[in-house]
Motif scaffolding. Structure first.
Motif, PDB file in Angstrom:
ATOM      1  N   LEU A 126      -0.528  10.214  -0.736  1.00 46.35           N
ATOM      2  CA  LEU A 126       0.829  10.164  -1.283  1.00 46.35           C
ATOM      3  C   LEU A 126       1.449   8.843  -0.851  1.00 46.35           C
ATOM      4  O   LEU A 126       1.366   8.481   0.329  1.00 46.35           O
ATOM      5  CB  LEU A 126       1.672  11.327  -0.742  1.00 46.35           C
ATOM      6  CG  LEU A 126       1.103  12.736  -0.914  1.00 46.35           C
ATOM      7  CD1 LEU A 126       1.923  13.741  -0.104  1.00 46.35           C
ATOM      8  CD2 LEU A 126       1.084  13.131  -2.382  1.00 46.35           C
ATOM      9  N   GLY A 127       2.043   8.113  -1.779  1.00 45.16           N
ATOM     10  CA  GLY A 127       2.546   6.807  -1.380  1.00 45.16           C
ATOM     11  C   GLY A 127       3.681   6.279  -2.221  1.00 45.16           C
ATOM     12  O   GLY A 127       4.160   6.917  -3.160  1.00 45.16           O
ATOM     13  N   ARG A 128       4.086   5.078  -1.865  1.00 40.28           N
ATOM     14  CA  ARG A 128       5.148   4.372  -2.581  1.00 40.28           C
ATOM     15  C   ARG A 128       4.800   2.880  -2.602  1.00 40.28           C
ATOM     16  O   ARG A 128       4.450   2.299  -1.575  1.00 40.28           O
ATOM     17  CB  ARG A 128       6.496   4.602  -1.891  1.00 40.28           C
ATOM     18  CG  ARG A 128       7.653   3.845  -2.511  1.00 40.28           C
ATOM     19  CD  ARG A 128       8.974   4.192  -1.856  1.00 40.28           C
ATOM     20  NE  ARG A 128       9.425   5.549  -2.204  1.00 40.28           N
ATOM     21  CZ  ARG A 128       9.725   6.490  -1.320  1.00 40.28           C
ATOM     22  NH1 ARG A 128       9.630   6.225  -0.033  1.00 40.28           N
ATOM     23  NH2 ARG A 128      10.123   7.688  -1.720  1.00 40.28           N
ATOM     24  N   GLY A 129       4.870   2.284  -3.807  1.00 44.18           N
ATOM     25  CA  GLY A 129       4.632   0.858  -3.939  1.00 44.18           C
ATOM     26  C   GLY A 129       3.178   0.458  -3.799  1.00 44.18           C
ATOM     27  O   GLY A 129       2.878  -0.705  -3.505  1.00 44.18           O
ATOM     28  N   ILE A 130       2.262   1.381  -4.009  1.00 44.19           N
ATOM     29  CA  ILE A 130       0.828   1.116  -3.870  1.00 44.19           C
ATOM     30  C   ILE A 130       0.169   1.198  -5.250  1.00 44.19           C
ATOM     31  O   ILE A 130       0.357   2.172  -5.983  1.00 44.19           O
ATOM     32  CB  ILE A 130       0.164   2.134  -2.913  1.00 44.19           C
ATOM     33  CG1 ILE A 130       0.796   2.046  -1.524  1.00 44.19           C
ATOM     34  CG2 ILE A 130      -1.342   1.893  -2.833  1.00 44.19           C
ATOM     35  CD1 ILE A 130       0.604   0.727  -0.811  1.00 44.19           C
ATOM     36  N   ASP A 162       8.969   3.105   3.276  1.00 48.58           N
ATOM     37  CA  ASP A 162       9.426   2.041   2.380  1.00 48.58           C
ATOM     38  C   ASP A 162       8.314   1.614   1.436  1.00 48.58           C
ATOM     39  O   ASP A 162       8.517   1.461   0.233  1.00 48.58           O
ATOM     40  CB  ASP A 162       9.919   0.838   3.197  1.00 48.58           C
ATOM     41  CG  ASP A 162      11.135   1.172   4.037  1.00 48.58           C
ATOM     42  OD1 ASP A 162      11.986   1.949   3.553  1.00 48.58           O
ATOM     43  OD2 ASP A 162      11.230   0.677   5.168  1.00 48.58           O
ATOM     44  N   LYS A 163       7.138   1.400   2.001  1.00 45.83           N
ATOM     45  CA  LYS A 163       5.980   1.005   1.198  1.00 45.83           C
ATOM     46  C   LYS A 163       4.723   1.370   1.975  1.00 45.83           C
ATOM     47  O   LYS A 163       4.616   1.086   3.173  1.00 45.83           O
ATOM     48  CB  LYS A 163       6.001  -0.497   0.909  1.00 45.83           C
ATOM     49  CG  LYS A 163       4.941  -0.947  -0.092  1.00 45.83           C
ATOM     50  CD  LYS A 163       5.090  -2.420  -0.430  1.00 45.83           C
ATOM     51  CE  LYS A 163       4.091  -2.826  -1.524  1.00 45.83           C
ATOM     52  NZ  LYS A 163       4.224  -4.265  -1.875  1.00 45.83           N
ATOM     53  N   GLY A 164       3.772   1.994   1.287  1.00 42.07           N
ATOM     54  CA  GLY A 164       2.548   2.404   1.966  1.00 42.07           C
ATOM     55  C   GLY A 164       2.091   3.758   1.473  1.00 42.07           C
ATOM     56  O   GLY A 164       2.487   4.205   0.396  1.00 42.07           O
ATOM     57  N   ALA A 165       1.275   4.437   2.277  1.00 43.75           N
ATOM     58  CA  ALA A 165       0.723   5.724   1.839  1.00 43.75           C
ATOM     59  C   ALA A 165       0.368   6.603   3.016  1.00 43.75           C
ATOM     60  O   ALA A 165       0.036   6.129   4.113  1.00 43.75           O
ATOM     61  CB  ALA A 165      -0.505   5.509   0.960  1.00 43.75           C
ATOM     62  N   PRO A 196       9.560   7.632  12.767  1.00 39.72           N
ATOM     63  CA  PRO A 196      10.358   6.398  12.731  1.00 39.72           C
ATOM     64  C   PRO A 196      11.426   6.470  11.656  1.00 39.72           C
ATOM     65  O   PRO A 196      11.293   7.195  10.666  1.00 39.72           O
ATOM     66  CB  PRO A 196       9.312   5.321  12.412  1.00 39.72           C
ATOM     67  CG  PRO A 196       8.234   6.050  11.683  1.00 39.72           C
ATOM     68  CD  PRO A 196       8.183   7.417  12.294  1.00 39.72           C
ATOM     69  N   GLU A 197      12.504   5.697  11.843  1.00 38.62           N
ATOM     70  CA  GLU A 197      13.571   5.664  10.838  1.00 38.62           C
ATOM     71  C   GLU A 197      13.073   5.075   9.532  1.00 38.62           C
ATOM     72  O   GLU A 197      13.422   5.535   8.442  1.00 38.62           O
ATOM     73  CB  GLU A 197      14.757   4.864  11.373  1.00 38.62           C
ATOM     74  CG  GLU A 197      15.549   5.581  12.453  1.00 38.62           C
ATOM     75  CD  GLU A 197      16.173   6.878  11.961  1.00 38.62           C
ATOM     76  OE1 GLU A 197      16.707   6.877  10.829  1.00 38.62           O
ATOM     77  OE2 GLU A 197      16.114   7.881  12.687  1.00 38.62           O
ATOM     78  N   HIS A 198      12.257   4.020   9.631  1.00 41.83           N
ATOM     79  CA  HIS A 198      11.670   3.382   8.456  1.00 41.83           C
ATOM     80  C   HIS A 198      10.239   2.999   8.800  1.00 41.83           C
ATOM     81  O   HIS A 198       9.918   2.693   9.945  1.00 41.83           O
ATOM     82  CB  HIS A 198      12.459   2.133   8.036  1.00 41.83           C
ATOM     83  CG  HIS A 198      13.816   2.437   7.507  1.00 41.83           C
ATOM     84  ND1 HIS A 198      14.031   2.852   6.209  1.00 41.83           N
ATOM     85  CD2 HIS A 198      15.028   2.416   8.119  1.00 41.83           C
ATOM     86  CE1 HIS A 198      15.326   3.059   6.031  1.00 41.83           C
ATOM     87  NE2 HIS A 198      15.947   2.808   7.168  1.00 41.83           N
ATOM     88  N   PHE A 199       9.386   3.006   7.778  1.00 39.77           N
ATOM     89  CA  PHE A 199       7.979   2.690   8.028  1.00 39.77           C
ATOM     90  C   PHE A 199       7.342   2.119   6.775  1.00 39.77           C
ATOM     91  O   PHE A 199       7.541   2.627   5.672  1.00 39.77           O
ATOM     92  CB  PHE A 199       7.219   3.943   8.458  1.00 39.77           C
ATOM     93  CG  PHE A 199       5.739   3.750   8.602  1.00 39.77           C
ATOM     94  CD1 PHE A 199       5.233   2.930   9.592  1.00 39.77           C
ATOM     95  CD2 PHE A 199       4.854   4.376   7.737  1.00 39.77           C
ATOM     96  CE1 PHE A 199       3.865   2.740   9.725  1.00 39.77           C
ATOM     97  CE2 PHE A 199       3.491   4.196   7.862  1.00 39.77           C
ATOM     98  CZ  PHE A 199       2.993   3.370   8.865  1.00 39.77           C
TER      99      PHE A 199
END
Length: 386
Positions: free
Chosen positions: A366-370, A244-247, A155-158
């Motif tokens: 591996l994540g972002r914002g978590i 964007d946010k998640g792992a 996906p383009e963003h997730f």
């Protein structure tokens, strides 16, 4: 090797792939990288192992994955996915969903926990496996099948959670040989009879850079051969660009770098699987064998970090499952003296036993914002070993 012979139809399909590979080698001047060979052997349209229609998973296939053993794997992993989705978005993607059993197990458990995702997307390169996944979900979770969709591309963003069980190990790897005279890339050529043979060329480009970064000394005699999984590093980078946010929760067999490139592991980790038998010859019946390599989890952590992701945890499969409550899932399954409980407890032992899948398989998040620490890594995190 004492392997059961393929059927005439299977052999004919393999020969078609062999012809395709011979043409490719000829067009490339007589040599292709092993990564190119492995990619064709596994994924050539209509002919590769994962795209040619042969049965792969379960007792009638070539290997058994954790979801094939017991739904308790998915039930426990669901606890970690719930936590990730609660901090990001109620979206779940499974990369490489096999027969669809893990998807069915996860959906049922997430329903039980009142945490169903709005969408369960499956990223699957094999049309034959997509069909099997559709059938499995229609049989196991018909009331939830409408939540499932299949993706052709990332996906383009997730935002949400991604689970990939035994995906990294089947991404095409480059083979590198360290010799007294320098670094070489081991690839595939043909002999005068048209048979595939190993052939080495001086390492160059990204392969040479990645191999040199390992800082392995050249041997004084002989050679040291191992793998570089550049495809998995790029794959993680692509997800990082979209997350964007998640792992990402990645489960596979492998080691941290200090163990992966031990002096004693001088022939690498490459293995082939055919009818539940492991063998070392990737040139045998191309398209009919799974070809795999263990995962360098330090490289996966570096790929995530370099792409801007946080390394949220790294541990063994056993530790993750126990932290996520696999024993509690087992306890609610059936009375302890029932045959079903006994069978299920044996499967849990295979999943968590130190001499079985429990230690061989590792998990990295591996994540972002978590915010951490995540449930599966609160005890026994091994980040310090990467």
């Amino acid at each position: 090797m004492n392997l059961p012979p393929p059927s005439p139809d299977a052999l004919a399909q393999s020969e078609r792939l062999v012809a395709r590979l011979r043409d490719l080698i000829a067009r490339e001047g007589g040599w292709i990288s092993f990564a190119t060979y492995m990619g064709e052997a596994l994924y050539a349209p209509g002919l590769g192992y994962y795209s040619g229609g042969s049965r792969k998973f379960g007792p009638g296939g070539d290997f058994i994955t954790a979801p094939e053993l017991t739904p308790l794997f998915g039930q426990a992993v669901a606890g970690q996915l719930v936590e990730i989705m609660a901090q990001s978005a109620p979206q779940l993607i499974e990369a490489g969903a096999g027969t669809g059993l893990l998807a069915a197990d996860l959906l049922l458990e997430l329903e039980h926990r009142g945490a169903l995702p709005e969408r369960y997307a499956i990223l699957e390169v094999s049309g034959e496996l997509r069909s099997r996944q559709f059938d499995t979900l229609a049989e196991k979770v018909p009331h939830l099948a409408s939540r499932v969709c299949w993706l052709d591309t990332l996906p383009e963003h997730f935002s949400g959670a991604l689970i990939a069980n035994e995906v990294l190990d089947v991404m095409p790897v480059h083979l590198v040989a360290w010799r007294p005279e320098g670094l070489f890339e081991r690839g595939v050529a043909m002999d005068d009879a048209g048979r595939f043979v190993w052939a080495d060329v001086p390492a160059s480009g990204r392969v040479a850079e990645a191999a040199a970064a390992l800082e392995r000394p050249l041997p004084s005699t002989g050679e040291y051969v191992s793998e570089l999984n550049l495809a998995s590093r790029a794959w993680i980078g692509e997800w990082a660009a979209r997350l964007d946010k998640g792992a990402l929760l990645l489960v596979d067999y492998g080691y941290p770098r200090a163990e992966y490139y031990l002096d004693s592991r001088s022939t690498g980790t490459l293995l082939c699987y055919y009818r539940h038998r492991a063998h070392p010859d990737p040139f045998l019946w191309p398209g009919l064998n799974d070809i795999t390599a263990f995962v360098d989890f330090t490289a996966m952590a570096e790929a995530g970090f370099d792409a801007g992701l946080d390394v949220l945890g790294y541990t063994s499969q056993a530790t993750l499952l126990l932290n996520c409550g696999v024993l509690e899932c087992l306890a609610r399954r059936a009375p302890e003296d029932s045959p079903d409980y006994i069978r299920a407890s044996r499967a849990v032992q295979r999943l968590t036993g130190p001499h079985e899948m429990g230690e061989l398989f590792k998990v990295i998040a591996l994540g972002r914002g978590i915010d951490g620490p995540l449930l599966g890594f609160r005890r026994g995190d091994r980040l310090h070993t990467l």
